[in-house]
Design an enzyme around this catalytic site. Structure first.
Site, PDB file in Angstrom:
ATOM      1  CG  ASP A 221      -1.713   1.219   1.427  1.00 34.70           C
ATOM      2  OD1 ASP A 221      -2.612   1.458   0.611  1.00 34.70           O
ATOM      3  OD2 ASP A 221      -1.429   1.968   2.390  1.00 34.70           O
ATOM      4  CE  LYS A 225      -2.226   5.078   0.926  1.00 34.87           C
ATOM      5  NZ  LYS A 225      -2.435   4.699   2.327  1.00 34.87           N
TER       6      LYS A 225
END
Ligand code: NAP
Ligand code: NAG
Ligand code: NAG
Length: 365
Positions: A221, A225
């Site tokens: 994750d 980003k």
């Protein structure tokens, strides 16, 4: 002030009615009238509604109306339905790759895209280039503020810096709410602390982790980003052929547990590795530091990485984080030597939906 031009409202099509999608629909349908938006479509996995002149639903009735619809969701049909509309935006509130893969198609047809879904912008360079190209051809825009830091002003802040000629030196931050919570609890300035596995267990019980905590602990994750931020910086626009998979990654999933597919079993066995995490914490403490799982985009060094790093107990990453906060530091030519810092809740439906609403307002101002 000159009188406002009366522009017809922007048509909004919402795909995905989970946590963020429901909240977004609620915020959209609660705006004071006259609203600059009309809701023309709702699509979930099980049903769909479409009306080119606006659905007859309120924030109290949309769910039952959608449930009662017997139209099967069909994204290709949605593309055809929306194409004739004059000003229209698709809001993708799913985490689905299948929806992300359709962005070039929407954009080519002049349909704007706003989304908290990271899949498209952090995936292959090929998909990313198709999105850029389609947007350039048609003039339709794609908006991604909520993909990093949820509602926190991160993507737009970076975009404004780049557009106005500031030079980004380094972006450094705690980008995962889950990792933030875990290390805020596990590694503090005080001499004792709970075991790593017990912190992960509590995080899972509180619903802060994915059903399988390895999906947070593997760092993916954060890598997604970072790739979104990196691609918004000219130097790195073509630097990540495989998107998030091209980001240097530190996984906290013990290799011996990589094959454990059950989340509960994973948490039960994590205590076999508590001694390793204890050692890392003690080493940090001996230097007057705490552990934080951070993401770094270092333009000067040409490095993009997710990593477990040590920060002095006086550093903002050690002193100012609570709960599952995100914190992002921008070191730039203008913000030097003191960085610009953005901090606050980095997850949750209300703030994430607000970030998406902010993107929608950019299309009507
Ligand atoms: N929650 C947060 O704090 C947060 C923060 C930042 C970003 N985000 C991002 O926001 C997005 C939504 O998150 P969420 O927490 O709302 O997830 P969620 O509750 O799981 O909702 C996702 C929804 O998408 C629907 N869906 C999946 N595939 C679909 C498809 N092909 N067509 C139509 N609908 C489909 C699912 O339908 P069913 O309900 O029928 O399964 C579900 O309602 C994700 O990309 C997430 O990464 C979330
Ligand atoms: C990070 O590395 C682990 C293995 O160490 C792997 O399982 C995971 O998929 C990787 N994540 C990314 C984003 O590359
Ligand atoms: C995010 O969206 C902005 C437009 O709002 C764009 O300039 C930027 O390149 C996008 N970044 C990614 C990685 O999609």
């Amino acid at each position: 002030m000159p009188a406002k031009r009366s522009v017809p409202p922007l048509s909004v099509a919402v795909i995905g009615t989970g946590l963020v999608g429901s909240e977004l629909i609620s915020q959209l349908l609660s705006l004071p009238s006259p609203s600059p938006f009309i809701l023309v479509a709702l699509v979930s996995l099980t049903g769909s509604l479409f009306s080119p002149t606006g659905l007859s639903v309120t924030k109290d009735t949309w769910r039952s109306t959608l449930k009662a619809s017997n139209a099967k969701p069909d994204l290709q049909a949605l593309v055809e339905q929306l194409s004739p509309l004059d000003r229209v935006v698709v809001v993708d509130n799913t985490a689905a790759q299948a929806v992300a893969d359709l962005y070039p198609e929407f954009l080519r047809r002049g349909i704007h895209v706003a989304t908290p879904n990271k899949k498209a912008f952090s995936g292959s360079q090929e998909l990313y280039d198709q999105i850029l190209q389609a947007s350039k051809e048609s003039g339709a825009r794609w908006l991604n503020e909520s993909t990093v830091g949820a509602g926190l002003p991160v993507v737009q802040t970076l975009k404004d810096m780049v557009a106005s000629g500031d030079k980004i030196k380094k972006i450094e931050g705690v980008f995962s709410g889950t990792m933030s919570y875990i290390f805020n609890e596990f590694s503090t300035a005080s001499p004792d602390g709970p075991s790593f596995s017990s912190v992960v267990r509590v995080a899972k019980e509180k619903g802060y982790t994915e059903p399988h905590p390895a999906d947070d602990l593997n760092g993916a994750d954060v890598c997604r980003k970072l790739s979104i931020l990196a691609r918004s910086i000219p130097t790195f626009q073509n630097a990540l052929p495989e998107g998030y998979k091209s980001v240097a990654n530190r996984s906290l999933v013990p290799p011996a547990l990589e094959s454990v597919t059950n989340g509960a079993e994973f948490v039960d066995r994590l205590n076999e590795f508590d001694a390793e995490f204890d050692k890392l914490r003690s080493e940090a403490r001996a230097e007057g530091s705490v552990l934080r799982f951070v993401g770094v985009v270092d333009v000067e060094q040409g490095v993009i990485k997710a990593d477990l790093a040590k920060y002095s107990v006086t550093h903002p990453f050690a002193t100012s984080l609570g709960g599952s906060d995100n914190i992002i530091m921008f070191h730039t030519e203008r913000y030097s030597p003191r960085p610009l810092i953005v901090q606050g809740a980095g997850a949750g439906a209300a703030v994430t939906a607000m970030g998406v609403m902010g993107d929608l307002f950019k299309l009507v101002l």
